[in-house]
Motif scaffolding. Structure first.
Motif, PDB file in Angstrom:
ATOM      1  N   GLU A 179       0.876  -1.164   0.000  1.00  0.00           N
ATOM      2  CA  GLU A 179       0.000   0.000   0.000  1.00  0.00           C
ATOM      3  C   GLU A 179       0.916   1.218   0.000  1.00  0.00           C
ATOM      4  O   GLU A 179       1.420   1.622   1.030  1.00  0.00           O
ATOM      5  CB  GLU A 179      -0.920   0.004   1.223  1.00  0.00           C
ATOM      6  CG  GLU A 179      -1.761  -1.252   1.368  1.00  0.00           C
ATOM      7  CD  GLU A 179      -2.686  -1.486   0.181  1.00  0.00           C
ATOM      8  OE1 GLU A 179      -3.139  -0.490  -0.423  1.00  0.00           O
ATOM      9  OE2 GLU A 179      -2.938  -2.659  -0.154  1.00  0.00           O
ATOM     10  N   GLY A 180       1.182   1.753  -1.182  1.00  0.00           N
ATOM     11  CA  GLY A 180       2.201   2.768  -1.319  1.00  0.00           C
ATOM     12  C   GLY A 180       3.566   2.121  -1.169  1.00  0.00           C
ATOM     13  O   GLY A 180       3.905   1.187  -1.900  1.00  0.00           O
ATOM     14  N   SER A 181       4.333   2.555  -0.204  1.00  0.00           N
ATOM     15  CA  SER A 181       5.658   1.959   0.031  1.00  0.00           C
ATOM     16  C   SER A 181       5.668   1.036   1.242  1.00  0.00           C
ATOM     17  O   SER A 181       6.719   0.502   1.601  1.00  0.00           O
ATOM     18  CB  SER A 181       6.694   3.072   0.231  1.00  0.00           C
ATOM     19  OG  SER A 181       6.330   3.889   1.343  1.00  0.00           O
ATOM     20  N   GLU A 182       4.515   0.847   1.868  1.00  0.00           N
ATOM     21  CA  GLU A 182       4.432   0.030   3.077  1.00  0.00           C
ATOM     22  C   GLU A 182       3.726  -1.290   2.796  1.00  0.00           C
ATOM     23  O   GLU A 182       2.874  -1.389   1.903  1.00  0.00           O
ATOM     24  CB  GLU A 182       3.675   0.785   4.177  1.00  0.00           C
ATOM     25  CG  GLU A 182       4.312   2.108   4.582  1.00  0.00           C
ATOM     26  CD  GLU A 182       5.673   1.920   5.240  1.00  0.00           C
ATOM     27  OE1 GLU A 182       5.842   0.898   5.954  1.00  0.00           O
ATOM     28  OE2 GLU A 182       6.557   2.773   5.053  1.00  0.00           O
ATOM     29  N   LEU A 183       4.081  -2.316   3.574  1.00  0.00           N
ATOM     30  CA  LEU A 183       3.411  -3.603   3.502  1.00  0.00           C
ATOM     31  C   LEU A 183       2.332  -3.674   4.575  1.00  0.00           C
ATOM     32  O   LEU A 183       2.595  -3.409   5.751  1.00  0.00           O
ATOM     33  CB  LEU A 183       4.408  -4.748   3.702  1.00  0.00           C
ATOM     34  CG  LEU A 183       5.273  -5.111   2.485  1.00  0.00           C
ATOM     35  CD1 LEU A 183       6.375  -6.075   2.894  1.00  0.00           C
ATOM     36  CD2 LEU A 183       4.424  -5.721   1.373  1.00  0.00           C
ATOM     37  N   ALA A 184       1.119  -4.035   4.153  1.00  0.00           N
ATOM     38  CA  ALA A 184      -0.007  -4.136   5.080  1.00  0.00           C
ATOM     39  C   ALA A 184      -0.448  -5.587   5.189  1.00  0.00           C
ATOM     40  O   ALA A 184      -0.507  -6.305   4.188  1.00  0.00           O
ATOM     41  CB  ALA A 184      -1.172  -3.266   4.589  1.00  0.00           C
ATOM     42  N   VAL A 185      -0.737  -6.045   6.422  1.00  0.00           N
ATOM     43  CA  VAL A 185      -1.216  -7.413   6.645  1.00  0.00           C
ATOM     44  C   VAL A 185      -2.663  -7.507   6.190  1.00  0.00           C
ATOM     45  O   VAL A 185      -3.519  -6.742   6.638  1.00  0.00           O
ATOM     46  CB  VAL A 185      -1.091  -7.804   8.133  1.00  0.00           C
ATOM     47  CG1 VAL A 185      -1.673  -9.189   8.372  1.00  0.00           C
ATOM     48  CG2 VAL A 185       0.362  -7.744   8.589  1.00  0.00           C
ATOM     49  N   ARG A 186      -2.957  -8.486   5.323  1.00  0.00           N
ATOM     50  CA  ARG A 186      -4.316  -8.678   4.821  1.00  0.00           C
ATOM     51  C   ARG A 186      -4.978  -9.931   5.390  1.00  0.00           C
ATOM     52  O   ARG A 186      -6.200  -9.981   5.520  1.00  0.00           O
ATOM     53  CB  ARG A 186      -4.300  -8.769   3.284  1.00  0.00           C
ATOM     54  CG  ARG A 186      -3.913  -7.485   2.615  1.00  0.00           C
ATOM     55  CD  ARG A 186      -4.844  -6.375   3.017  1.00  0.00           C
ATOM     56  NE  ARG A 186      -4.548  -5.105   2.367  1.00  0.00           N
ATOM     57  CZ  ARG A 186      -5.146  -3.977   2.646  1.00  0.00           C
ATOM     58  NH1 ARG A 186      -6.057  -3.948   3.601  1.00  0.00           N
ATOM     59  NH2 ARG A 186      -4.825  -2.868   2.018  1.00  0.00           N
ATOM     60  N   ALA A 187      -4.188 -10.923   5.716  1.00  0.00           N
ATOM     61  CA  ALA A 187      -4.712 -12.145   6.350  1.00  0.00           C
ATOM     62  C   ALA A 187      -3.546 -12.845   7.028  1.00  0.00           C
ATOM     63  O   ALA A 187      -2.410 -12.783   6.547  1.00  0.00           O
ATOM     64  CB  ALA A 187      -5.362 -13.057   5.319  1.00  0.00           C
ATOM     65  N   SER A 188      -3.822 -13.506   8.157  1.00  0.00           N
ATOM     66  CA  SER A 188      -2.742 -14.197   8.865  1.00  0.00           C
ATOM     67  C   SER A 188      -3.299 -15.364   9.667  1.00  0.00           C
ATOM     68  O   SER A 188      -4.463 -15.353  10.082  1.00  0.00           O
ATOM     69  CB  SER A 188      -1.991 -13.224   9.787  1.00  0.00           C
ATOM     70  OG  SER A 188      -2.854 -12.759  10.810  1.00  0.00           O
ATOM     71  N   LYS A 189      -2.452 -16.331   9.890  1.00  0.00           N
ATOM     72  CA  LYS A 189      -2.749 -17.444  10.795  1.00  0.00           C
ATOM     73  C   LYS A 189      -1.469 -17.704  11.569  1.00  0.00           C
ATOM     74  O   LYS A 189      -0.456 -18.113  10.998  1.00  0.00           O
ATOM     75  CB  LYS A 189      -3.186 -18.682  10.022  1.00  0.00           C
ATOM     76  CG  LYS A 189      -3.660 -19.800  10.942  1.00  0.00           C
ATOM     77  CD  LYS A 189      -4.229 -20.968  10.153  1.00  0.00           C
ATOM     78  CE  LYS A 189      -4.738 -22.048  11.098  1.00  0.00           C
ATOM     79  NZ  LYS A 189      -5.296 -23.210  10.343  1.00  0.00           N
ATOM     80  N   GLY A 190      -1.502 -17.448  12.848  1.00  0.00           N
ATOM     81  CA  GLY A 190      -0.296 -17.522  13.657  1.00  0.00           C
ATOM     82  C   GLY A 190       0.145 -16.128  14.037  1.00  0.00           C
ATOM     83  O   GLY A 190      -0.514 -15.129  13.737  1.00  0.00           O
ATOM     84  N   GLU A 191       1.315 -16.044  14.700  1.00  0.00           N
ATOM     85  CA  GLU A 191       1.838 -14.758  15.131  1.00  0.00           C
ATOM     86  C   GLU A 191       3.345 -14.849  15.248  1.00  0.00           C
ATOM     87  O   GLU A 191       3.942 -15.929  15.130  1.00  0.00           O
ATOM     88  CB  GLU A 191       1.238 -14.371  16.488  1.00  0.00           C
ATOM     89  CG  GLU A 191       1.522 -15.370  17.589  1.00  0.00           C
ATOM     90  CD  GLU A 191       0.833 -14.998  18.888  1.00  0.00           C
ATOM     91  OE1 GLU A 191       0.033 -14.054  18.872  1.00  0.00           O
ATOM     92  OE2 GLU A 191       1.123 -15.640  19.914  1.00  0.00           O
ATOM     93  N   GLY A 192       3.986 -13.686  15.467  1.00  0.00           N
ATOM     94  CA  GLY A 192       5.437 -13.653  15.651  1.00  0.00           C
ATOM     95  C   GLY A 192       6.202 -14.021  14.398  1.00  0.00           C
ATOM     96  O   GLY A 192       7.249 -14.675  14.483  1.00  0.00           O
ATOM     97  N   PHE A 193       5.728 -13.605  13.226  1.00  0.00           N
ATOM     98  CA  PHE A 193       6.417 -13.939  11.979  1.00  0.00           C
ATOM     99  C   PHE A 193       7.706 -13.147  11.866  1.00  0.00           C
ATOM    100  O   PHE A 193       7.767 -11.957  12.202  1.00  0.00           O
ATOM    101  CB  PHE A 193       5.515 -13.628  10.773  1.00  0.00           C
ATOM    102  CG  PHE A 193       4.273 -14.469  10.732  1.00  0.00           C
ATOM    103  CD1 PHE A 193       4.310 -15.789  10.309  1.00  0.00           C
ATOM    104  CD2 PHE A 193       3.045 -13.944  11.138  1.00  0.00           C
ATOM    105  CE1 PHE A 193       3.162 -16.550  10.283  1.00  0.00           C
ATOM    106  CE2 PHE A 193       1.903 -14.702  11.114  1.00  0.00           C
ATOM    107  CZ  PHE A 193       1.957 -16.020  10.679  1.00  0.00           C
ATOM    108  N   VAL A 194       8.755 -13.799  11.392  1.00  0.00           N
ATOM    109  CA  VAL A 194      10.053 -13.157  11.209  1.00  0.00           C
ATOM    110  C   VAL A 194      10.457 -13.329   9.750  1.00  0.00           C
ATOM    111  O   VAL A 194      10.675 -14.443   9.276  1.00  0.00           O
ATOM    112  CB  VAL A 194      11.132 -13.774  12.123  1.00  0.00           C
ATOM    113  CG1 VAL A 194      12.494 -13.137  11.822  1.00  0.00           C
ATOM    114  CG2 VAL A 194      10.768 -13.580  13.584  1.00  0.00           C
ATOM    115  N   ILE A 195      10.533 -12.198   9.023  1.00  0.00           N
ATOM    116  CA  ILE A 195      10.947 -12.215   7.615  1.00  0.00           C
ATOM    117  C   ILE A 195      12.102 -11.244   7.487  1.00  0.00           C
ATOM    118  O   ILE A 195      11.978 -10.068   7.838  1.00  0.00           O
ATOM    119  CB  ILE A 195       9.796 -11.787   6.681  1.00  0.00           C
ATOM    120  CG1 ILE A 195       8.553 -12.650   6.916  1.00  0.00           C
ATOM    121  CG2 ILE A 195      10.228 -11.856   5.224  1.00  0.00           C
ATOM    122  CD1 ILE A 195       7.328 -12.182   6.123  1.00  0.00           C
ATOM    123  N   SER A 196      13.243 -11.711   7.022  1.00  0.00           N
ATOM    124  CA  SER A 196      14.400 -10.822   6.901  1.00  0.00           C
ATOM    125  C   SER A 196      14.138  -9.786   5.814  1.00  0.00           C
ATOM    126  O   SER A 196      13.411 -10.022   4.849  1.00  0.00           O
ATOM    127  CB  SER A 196      15.669 -11.625   6.569  1.00  0.00           C
ATOM    128  OG  SER A 196      15.688 -11.973   5.199  1.00  0.00           O
TER     129      SER A 196
END
Length: 538
Positions: A179-196
């Protein structure tokens, strides 16, 4: 025959002449153009008689032009005819003859084919038979089936994530969109995701699909508490890609040591993400289209309201002939004209032009119209009227906005015309002897300074004189070479056609400027008002 209909917006539309057709602003017309306010509700129709096709004007307010002539009687259509109605240009063409050969033929087979034939079925591919299904194909077909169902965009993301996790046999995942230059969460299952950030940037910028088979063996990831907490071993990140454009990414991971993600998993998720991205874009476009349709509907209603504020027709005034018309360059505009009767028998002639276009100009125009009508009750002279309007508007006019305005009072008995001008185009007075006068003088535009002074001027209309009030949309109309129609172009046209009825001159001027400019619509609001004192030489 076929019709190629071109307008100011959208591509040309081709219509076959197979049945009688009506065209106009009414939504129940066969060819409806509700946003073209220059059209009548039922403007014209195409009819077949004795094997020939004809176009007929349905007593439209602004008329129809075929080639270079006004349409008075039904015209038999010929290849190459050009019809002008409202903002539309309609070209008549002969339809190409269809090919004589059939598109497809079926032939009998009287003996068994010797060519090897391979047979399958959807049930077999999906694993509904005893045959072992192809996992890759089954997952893609399921994705297609899930995404084929019509859902709001917000629900689409959850569906995509669920079938992605199911196909990968993963327990956790997240969908992110740009969304523009930012990443927005649209759906998730779980928590504490780590993406380099390196993984994120390669997926988004290089359109790469990446897989890490063992996060526990990677120094960077092993130090992240959430990786340890959720026992993450394998992870994948793939782009949501449509064509060459990446709109986000899908990330999934699992904690299985024995069954880490494979190359086949990465390939499958990459293809599924591409299918999902296309569905997301379609849903987004559908949402945008619905919003635009709502906006167009609201604009159409606003346009109808604005049209109701302008005169439906010129008044009947003994000894005078009058006509006026306004064409907004968009659905709504900022030009204003009016004829207002004073109680003592005088008639106010008014033309105004709000700076800018579209909705802001239309709102200011509506406010101006209401204030002008209130002035009639106090019957001020034109200079006083313009001064009152200016003081009122200067206190409320938005920064950078202003209004050009011409206000005149005609005494029908004597022909005397008192007027005041606030920065508007100088009206033209074509005398019966062929001379042309510009009604010059006045003051600055409305809304800039509450202390502005406005002159009161007087002139007399004699028998045969023609007065023209207009907005700059008439004289500033330009051709393909950026040459403006200009005041002289208007004078020349009025001089040539001055003996015609005022309504015909107005309609003819519109069509003339369109042909001269080579455009079916105007770049600015177009307003013209004509007043002729009858009798004497014309």
């Amino acid at each position: 025959m076929e019709l190629v209909i071109s307008g100011p917006e959208g591509p040309p539309k081709t219509v076959e002449l197979a049945v009688n057709l009506s065209l106009g602003r009414a939504v129940d017309s066969d060819l409806p153009y509700p946003e073209d306010l220059w059209l009548s509700r039922y403007h014209l129709c195409f009819e077949q008689h004795a094997g020939d096709w004809f176009v007929r004007d349905c007593s439209s307010r602004n008329g129809t032009v075929v080639n270079a002539s006004s349409l008075k009687l039904p015209h038999r259509l010929r290849n190459g005819d050009h019809i002008y109605a409202g903002h539309l240009t309609i070209e008549v063409r002969e339809r190409p003859r269809p090919p004589q050969r059939p598109l497809i033929s079926f032939v009998p087979q009287d003996r068994k084919s010797t060519v090897e034939t391979i047979v399958t079925s959807l049930d077999k591919v999906l694993g509904k038979t005893d045959a072992a299904p192809n996992r890759f194909v089954r997952a893609l077909i399921r994705a297609g089936q899930e995404l084929a169902v019509h859902r709001p965009l917000a629900e689409v993301f959850g569906v995509i994530l669920n079938f992605s996790l199911s196909a990968m046999d993963a327990k956790r995942g997240v969908i992110l969109t740009l969304e523009g230059s930012e990443l927005a969460v649209r759906a998730s299952k779980g928590e504490g995701f780590v993406i380099s950030t390196a993984v994120r940037d390669r997926v988004l910028r290089e359109k790469c699909s990446l897989m890490i088979k063992d996060a526990q063996a990677d120094d960077i990831f092993r130090r992240q508490q959430s990786i340890v907490l959720h026992r993450v071993h394998s992870m994948m990140a793939v782009p949501l890609q449509t064509g060459n454009r990446v709109i986000g990414l899908i990330y999934v991971d699992n904690g299985e040591v024995i069954h880490p993600f494979s190359q086949e998993d990465l390939d499958l998720l990459t293809v599924m993400a591409n299918i999902a991205a296309i569905r997301i874009e379609h849903a987004r476009l559908a949402a945008i289209e619905r919003t635009e349709q709502l906006m167009q509907s609201e604009l159409a209603q606003a346009s109808e309201i604005q049209r109701s504020l302008l005169p439906a027709e010129a008044p009947v005034c003994a000894g005078y002939e009058m006509a006026g018309h306004n064409i907004p360059c968009r659905s709504i505009g900022g030009d204003y004209y009016d004829f207002l009767a004073y109680r003592d028998g005088r008639l106010a002639l008014i033309v105004g032009d709000v700076s800018g276009k579209g909705m802001p100009a239309a709102l200011m125009m509506s406010s101006l119209q209401a204030r002008v009508e209130m002035l009639v009750e106090t019957q001020p002279d034109p200079a006083s009227a313009v001064g009152v309007l200016n003081r009122n508007l200067a206190a409320r006019c938005p920064l950078g906005k202003f209004i050009t305005f011409f206000y005149a009072l005609l005494d029908p008995a004597s022909g005397s015309l008192a007027y005041s001008n606030a920065g508007h185009n100088y009206p033209l007075l074509l005398r019966s002897d062929g001379t042309v006068e510009r009604l010059a003088g006045g003051g600055i535009v409305l809304g800039l300074s509450s202390s502005a002074h406005y002159e009161l001027k007087n002139v007399a209309l004699h028998a045969g004189d023609l007065l023209a009030l207009y907005s700059d949309g008439v004289t500033e109309a330009a051709d393909s070479g950026e040459q403006e129609f200009g005041e002289q172009g208007l004078i020349d046209f009025l001089t040539t056609h001055r003996s015609e009825p005022c309504a015909d001159i107005v309609n003819g001027l519109v069509q003339h400027v369109r042909r001269w400019s080579g455009a079916s619509s105007f770049a600015d609001d177009f307003t013209i008002v004509l007043v002729r004192r009858q009798g004497g030489a014309a």
